[in-house]
Design a protein around this motif. Structure first.
Motif, PDB file in Angstrom:
ATOM      1  N   THR A  41       3.548   8.608   3.342  1.00 55.44           N
ATOM      2  CA  THR A  41       3.215   9.053   5.141  1.00 55.44           C
ATOM      3  C   THR A  41       1.317   9.433   4.878  1.00 55.44           C
ATOM      4  O   THR A  41       0.882   9.497   4.015  1.00 55.44           O
ATOM      5  N   ARG A  42       0.811   8.750   5.687  1.00 53.30           N
ATOM      6  CA  ARG A  42      -0.653   9.555   6.186  1.00 53.30           C
ATOM      7  C   ARG A  42      -1.076  10.991   5.606  1.00 53.30           C
ATOM      8  O   ARG A  42      -2.149  11.546   5.876  1.00 53.30           O
ATOM      9  N   LYS A  43       0.095  11.654   6.560  1.00 53.66           N
ATOM     10  CA  LYS A  43      -0.455  13.310   5.778  1.00 53.66           C
ATOM     11  C   LYS A  43       0.293  13.413   4.568  1.00 53.66           C
ATOM     12  O   LYS A  43      -0.338  14.166   4.208  1.00 53.66           O
ATOM     13  N   GLU A  65       5.076  21.398  -1.943  1.00 48.97           N
ATOM     14  CA  GLU A  65       6.283  20.528  -0.484  1.00 48.97           C
ATOM     15  C   GLU A  65       5.883  18.753  -1.578  1.00 48.97           C
ATOM     16  O   GLU A  65       7.358  18.406  -1.248  1.00 48.97           O
ATOM     17  N   LEU A  66       4.678  18.772  -2.159  1.00 52.10           N
ATOM     18  CA  LEU A  66       4.173  17.039  -1.933  1.00 52.10           C
ATOM     19  C   LEU A  66       5.293  16.649  -3.561  1.00 52.10           C
ATOM     20  O   LEU A  66       6.005  16.117  -3.508  1.00 52.10           O
ATOM     21  N   ILE A  67       4.627  17.535  -4.692  1.00 55.25           N
ATOM     22  CA  ILE A  67       5.758  18.192  -5.452  1.00 55.25           C
ATOM     23  C   ILE A  67       7.532  17.764  -5.272  1.00 55.25           C
ATOM     24  O   ILE A  67       7.563  16.945  -6.200  1.00 55.25           O
ATOM     25  N   ARG A  68       8.260  18.774  -4.877  1.00 62.60           N
ATOM     26  CA  ARG A  68       9.801  18.603  -4.402  1.00 62.60           C
ATOM     27  C   ARG A  68       9.598  17.219  -3.777  1.00 62.60           C
ATOM     28  O   ARG A  68      10.543  17.073  -3.762  1.00 62.60           O
ATOM     29  N   LYS A  69       8.609  16.813  -2.330  1.00 64.05           N
ATOM     30  CA  LYS A  69       9.754  15.673  -2.312  1.00 64.05           C
ATOM     31  C   LYS A  69       8.906  14.051  -2.719  1.00 64.05           C
ATOM     32  O   LYS A  69      10.240  12.813  -2.809  1.00 64.05           O
ATOM     33  N   ASN A  74      -2.590   4.275   8.635  1.00 55.87           N
ATOM     34  CA  ASN A  74      -1.639   4.111   9.463  1.00 55.87           C
ATOM     35  C   ASN A  74      -0.559   4.215   8.880  1.00 55.87           C
ATOM     36  O   ASN A  74      -0.018   4.003   7.837  1.00 55.87           O
ATOM     37  N   ASP A  75       0.383   4.808   9.135  1.00 49.53           N
ATOM     38  CA  ASP A  75       1.989   4.685   8.601  1.00 49.53           C
ATOM     39  C   ASP A  75       2.783   3.626   8.739  1.00 49.53           C
ATOM     40  O   ASP A  75       2.562   3.581   9.818  1.00 49.53           O
ATOM     41  N   TRP A  76       3.910   3.753   8.702  1.00 51.61           N
ATOM     42  CA  TRP A  76       4.170   2.147   8.472  1.00 51.61           C
ATOM     43  C   TRP A  76       5.078   2.115   9.696  1.00 51.61           C
ATOM     44  O   TRP A  76       6.158   2.834  10.110  1.00 51.61           O
ATOM     45  N   LEU A 113       0.852  -1.399   0.370  1.00 50.98           N
ATOM     46  CA  LEU A 113       0.210   0.313   0.338  1.00 50.98           C
ATOM     47  C   LEU A 113       0.955   1.285   0.437  1.00 50.98           C
ATOM     48  O   LEU A 113       0.976   2.640  -0.701  1.00 50.98           O
ATOM     49  N   LYS A 114       2.077   1.776   1.331  1.00 45.53           N
ATOM     50  CA  LYS A 114       2.698   2.786   0.970  1.00 45.53           C
ATOM     51  C   LYS A 114       3.807   2.037  -0.459  1.00 45.53           C
ATOM     52  O   LYS A 114       4.471   4.053  -0.633  1.00 45.53           O
ATOM     53  N   ASN A 115       3.518   1.832  -1.076  1.00 44.45           N
ATOM     54  CA  ASN A 115       4.299   1.975  -2.711  1.00 44.45           C
ATOM     55  C   ASN A 115       4.122   1.507  -4.146  1.00 44.45           C
ATOM     56  O   ASN A 115       4.056   1.122  -4.709  1.00 44.45           O
TER      57      ASN A 115
END
Lengths: 105, 54
Positions: free
Chosen positions: A69-71, A86-90, B40-42, A43-45
């Motif tokens: 991240t969730r944020k 900021e997201l584009i930069r990150k 949730n965060d990793w 999910l995070k990838n």
């Protein structure tokens, strides 16, 4: 570019549920991790099999960008221009497009 | 080891991951658990390459 034309990137049709079950179980076995951890890694990838494998093996994505991240996800949904910049930069614009596509997939 | 002649991206959609997780988790609260994984965060973990052998 010429390089892109010589070495095109192919995207297979999305994997089926049976494919996904096989990959999840394979990664659980290979990395000695539980189902929750491997699922969250996907999910995070953004569901990218190679990126997830690389992340579980090395702790980093192959493209060098961080995982979401969730944020980050909340900022992506917001209309705050500063947060979006900021997201584009990150992550880079291409990664943001992939994230939006994955969340709607 | 098979090496494709060009870069290949294999992607699993969010819906398919959810279906696969629900099928494998085998608990009544699988859907709720999946949402938590999304939100949730990793959590910290030790990548395979950094694990020390016993």
């Amino acid at each position: 570019s010429q390089l892109d034309e010589d070495f095109p990137t192919f995207t297979f049709p999305p994997a089926t549920t049976e494919d996904a079950k096989y990959v999840l179980q394979s990664f659980m076995k290979e990395f000695s991790l539980d189902l929750l951890t491997v699922t969250q890694a996907f999910l995070k990838n953004n569901g990218d099999v190679e990126a997830t494998w690389n992340f579980l093996k090395t702790g980093s994505r192959p493209d060098g960008f961080p995982i979401w991240t969730r944020k980050d996800d909340l900022d992506l949904q917001s209309r705050d221009q500063i947060a979006r910049e900021e997201l584009i930069r990150k992550f880079g614009a291409a990664n943001i497009a992939l994230r939006i596509a994955f969340q709607g997939s | 080891k098979f090496s494709p002649p060009c870069p290949v991206v294999v992607v699993v959609t969010s819906t398919v991951i959810r279906n696969a997780f629900t099928s494998l988790y085998k608990h009544e609260n699988a859907d709720e658990k999946f949402v938590k994984l999304q939100e949730n965060d990793w959590r910290s973990f030790v990548p395979v390459d950094l694990r020390q052998s016993p």
